[in-house]
Write a protein that holds these residues in place. Structure first.
Motif, PDB file in Angstrom:
ATOM      1  N   GLU A   1       4.019 -12.189  14.680  1.00  0.00           N
ATOM      2  CA  GLU A   1       5.076 -12.262  13.714  1.00  0.00           C
ATOM      3  C   GLU A   1       4.426 -11.665  12.518  1.00  0.00           C
ATOM      4  O   GLU A   1       4.060 -12.437  11.600  1.00  0.00           O
ATOM      5  N   PRO A   2       4.433 -10.118  12.297  1.00  0.00           N
ATOM      6  CA  PRO A   2       3.637  -9.912  11.154  1.00  0.00           C
ATOM      7  C   PRO A   2       4.618  -9.906   9.909  1.00  0.00           C
ATOM      8  O   PRO A   2       5.842 -10.404   9.827  1.00  0.00           O
ATOM      9  N   ASN A   3       3.812  -9.637   8.788  1.00  0.00           N
ATOM     10  CA  ASN A   3       4.254 -10.065   7.256  1.00  0.00           C
ATOM     11  C   ASN A   3       4.477  -8.736   6.715  1.00  0.00           C
ATOM     12  O   ASN A   3       4.795  -8.793   5.392  1.00  0.00           O
ATOM     13  N   LEU A   4       4.377  -7.619   7.226  1.00  0.00           N
ATOM     14  CA  LEU A   4       4.277  -6.270   6.700  1.00  0.00           C
ATOM     15  C   LEU A   4       5.543  -5.597   7.351  1.00  0.00           C
ATOM     16  O   LEU A   4       5.481  -5.501   8.564  1.00  0.00           O
ATOM     17  N   ASP A   5       5.996  -4.262   6.677  1.00  0.00           N
ATOM     18  CA  ASP A   5       6.854  -3.440   7.217  1.00  0.00           C
ATOM     19  C   ASP A   5       6.420  -1.974   6.628  1.00  0.00           C
ATOM     20  O   ASP A   5       6.302  -1.809   5.595  1.00  0.00           O
ATOM     21  N   ILE A   6       6.367  -1.124   7.649  1.00  0.00           N
ATOM     22  CA  ILE A   6       5.823   0.212   7.445  1.00  0.00           C
ATOM     23  C   ILE A   6       6.909   1.199   7.408  1.00  0.00           C
ATOM     24  O   ILE A   6       7.853   1.106   8.258  1.00  0.00           O
TER      25      ILE A   6
ATOM     26  N   ALA B   1       4.762  10.544   3.522  1.00  0.00           N
ATOM     27  CA  ALA B   1       4.155   9.627   2.409  1.00  0.00           C
ATOM     28  C   ALA B   1       4.435   8.121   3.143  1.00  0.00           C
ATOM     29  O   ALA B   1       5.563   8.014   3.558  1.00  0.00           O
ATOM     30  N   CYS B   2       3.413   7.373   3.095  1.00  0.00           N
ATOM     31  CA  CYS B   2       3.662   6.011   3.880  1.00  0.00           C
ATOM     32  C   CYS B   2       3.642   4.911   2.695  1.00  0.00           C
ATOM     33  O   CYS B   2       2.633   4.858   1.903  1.00  0.00           O
ATOM     34  N   THR B   3       4.547   3.935   2.824  1.00  0.00           N
ATOM     35  CA  THR B   3       4.633   2.720   2.072  1.00  0.00           C
ATOM     36  C   THR B   3       4.783   1.477   2.796  1.00  0.00           C
ATOM     37  O   THR B   3       5.612   1.511   3.836  1.00  0.00           O
ATOM     38  N   VAL B   4       4.118   0.438   2.410  1.00  0.00           N
ATOM     39  CA  VAL B   4       4.063  -0.509   3.458  1.00  0.00           C
ATOM     40  C   VAL B   4       4.449  -1.888   2.524  1.00  0.00           C
ATOM     41  O   VAL B   4       4.049  -1.831   1.395  1.00  0.00           O
ATOM     42  N   TYR B   5       5.599  -2.601   2.851  1.00  0.00           N
ATOM     43  CA  TYR B   5       5.897  -3.673   2.018  1.00  0.00           C
ATOM     44  C   TYR B   5       5.618  -5.167   2.725  1.00  0.00           C
ATOM     45  O   TYR B   5       5.713  -5.185   3.760  1.00  0.00           O
ATOM     46  N   ALA B   6       6.056  -5.844   1.840  1.00  0.00           N
ATOM     47  CA  ALA B   6       5.782  -7.519   2.388  1.00  0.00           C
ATOM     48  C   ALA B   6       7.146  -7.773   2.888  1.00  0.00           C
ATOM     49  O   ALA B   6       8.079  -7.543   2.326  1.00  0.00           O
TER      50      ALA B   6
ATOM     51  N   VAL C   1       0.753  -1.087   0.217  1.00  0.00           N
ATOM     52  CA  VAL C   1      -0.001   0.047   0.018  1.00  0.00           C
ATOM     53  C   VAL C   1       0.947   1.341  -0.031  1.00  0.00           C
ATOM     54  O   VAL C   1       1.873   1.339   0.660  1.00  0.00           O
ATOM     55  N   TYR C   2       0.425   2.103  -0.784  1.00  0.00           N
ATOM     56  CA  TYR C   2       1.079   3.432  -0.839  1.00  0.00           C
ATOM     57  C   TYR C   2      -0.085   4.608  -0.299  1.00  0.00           C
ATOM     58  O   TYR C   2      -1.067   4.636  -0.961  1.00  0.00           O
TER      59      TYR C   2
END
Length: 430
Positions: A244-249, A255-260, A90-91
């Motif tokens: 144990e999350p699978n995303l990194d903020i 501006a916010c980008t979320v990665y796997a 997500v962006y």
């Protein structure tokens, strides 16, 4: 769906126009013709209109991203496609992000008196949430003219955390969970008092239901970047918690980008971490959910709370585990408290061994006095199990229609009981 031109332009024309500093101590009463967001506990959430609005405002989502629900009230993000590690999920453009720092810039000196009152109360760490709460209420007052109207209208109306609990709820909680929940409740009371000095309409700050809703949105939907800054990135706040999350903020300015953060399989929930997963009670009290993936729970030795600072131990250190094991720090604390009460015992060598991590010396003391430690722990576990039964019977007697948080309290108490039963089995075998 056609969205308000004013609302969209307020976000996408320029950052400056969306976050101009204002002071509004004498604003006229707001008009109820503005389509205000209804905040009653049983008002439905309009999540799918929010999803469309977010896209129209520049939020970008990866292929396979979906917002879903299992019960019609709790909505969360999942993927219906495999996503390799490193995939942008997500962006959120900077204009869409709500920030405690930006709120301080927007409202300026008009918040100073209220924030001074918060500091005087010894809870300065609550100022970022206060600022976000004021921002949320200010946008609520604008109704459909707010750039964030559709996001606000998608928010939960009912919350299960300590802020929202009643006296009946507190009566059915074990002491540690009750203590945590009461702290959250006290933070809200401080927020409510400080709000009386905020640049908002009197009808707003005296509306208990509305104020509690806004506070809960600020508390549970925001992400802490530091002790002095919290942000809410609409859409990112739809990620559930996992130990144990699978995303990194990541933030680039605002501006916010979320990665796997790892490979994610189709059908998985998209998750972040809202806090430590070693013990479910803090998340339960703050956010109102039970993380059953937690490996254990605090040992509930609230009577030894005064000895914990001496031993440099916190609640997160003193765990009973679901497999029946006991954290070594629990044994250290119990023996310290026992030996401390004996005026003829020289406590220094054992204490020094604990502070230095001298396992050989510690183990020698534990071996010598283990019968005392074992008896103390057995009594504590047995008494706690009896108390848990009493508390759960009380929660089970509540009508869930009148006490909607009772089922979650029962779930929490059952988690604690199962852990204590496993510990009891091991202790009884010693």
């Amino acid at each position: 769906m056609k969205f308000s031109t004013v609302a969209i332009l307020g976000l996408i024309v320029s950052t400056a126009s969306a976050f101009t500093s204002v002071s509004r101590p004498n604003r006229a009463p707001f008009s109820t013709s503005l389509g205000l967001v209804e905040t009653g506990e049983y008002v439905d959430r309009d999540v799918y209109t929010f999803d469309e609005w977010a896209t129209s405002c520049g939020v970008q989502k990866c292929a396979g991203f979906q917002i879903t629900t299992q019960d019609g009230s709790d909505f969360f993000a999942v993927t219906d496609q495999d996503l390799p590690a490193g995939t942008p999920i997500v962006y959120v453009p900077p204009e869409l992000v709500l920030s405690s720092n930006r709120a301080q810039e927007e409202f300026g000196q008009s918040l100073q008196y209220a924030e001074d009152r918060i500091k005087e109360g010894g809870v300065a760490n609550q100022i970022p949430i206060f600022r976000l709460g004021v921002k949320i209420l200010a946008e609520w007052e604008k109704g459909e003219q707010s750039p964030w109207y559709y996001w606000l209208n998608s928010m939960p109306r009912i919350f299960m955390n300590g802020v929202s609990m009643t006296s009946a709820c507190f009566d059915a909680l074990p002491p540690y969970a009750g203590w945590l929940a009461m702290k959250e409740r006290a933070n809200f009371v401080n927020f409510k008092k400080a709000l009386l000095s905020a640049p908002l309409n009197e009808q707003t700050v005296t509306n208990e239901e509305l104020v509690k809703w806004a506070y809960n949105v600020a508390l549970t939907r925001s992400y802490s970047l530091s002790s002095s800054c919290r942000r809410i990135a609409p859409m990112v706040d739809y990620f559930n918690h996992a130990s144990e999350p699978n995303l990194d903020i990541q933030y680039d300015d605002y501006a916010c980008t979320v990665y796997a953060s790892r490979d994610i399989a189709a059908g998985e929930a998209l998750t972040i971490s809202l806090g430590t997963g070693t013990n479910p009670s803090p998340l339960f009290a703050t956010y109102g959910f039970l993380d059953e993936s937690s490996p254990g729970t605090f040992c509930k030795l609230m009577d030894l709370q005064d000895d914990m600072p001496d031993m440099k131990l916190g609640f997160k250190d003193l765990l009973f585990y679901k497999n029946g094991e006991i954290a070594p720090e629990v044994y250290d604390l119990v023996l310290y408290s026992i030996l401390k009460t004996d005026p003829n015992f020289e406590l220094g060598p054992f204490f020094d061994a604990c502070m230095a991590g001298d396992e050989d010396t510690k183990n020698a003391y534990h071996s010598q006095y283990f019968s005392y430690t074992l008896e103390y722990l057995k009594n504590h576990v047995d008494n706690t199990l009896v108390e848990l039964d009493r508390l759960s019977n009380m929660a089970a007697s509540y009508d869930p229609n009148a006490h909607p948080r009772a089922p979650l309290i029962l779930q929490h108490n059952a988690f604690v009981k199962q852990t204590f039963e496993a510990v009891k089995y091991n202790l009884d075998s010693m």
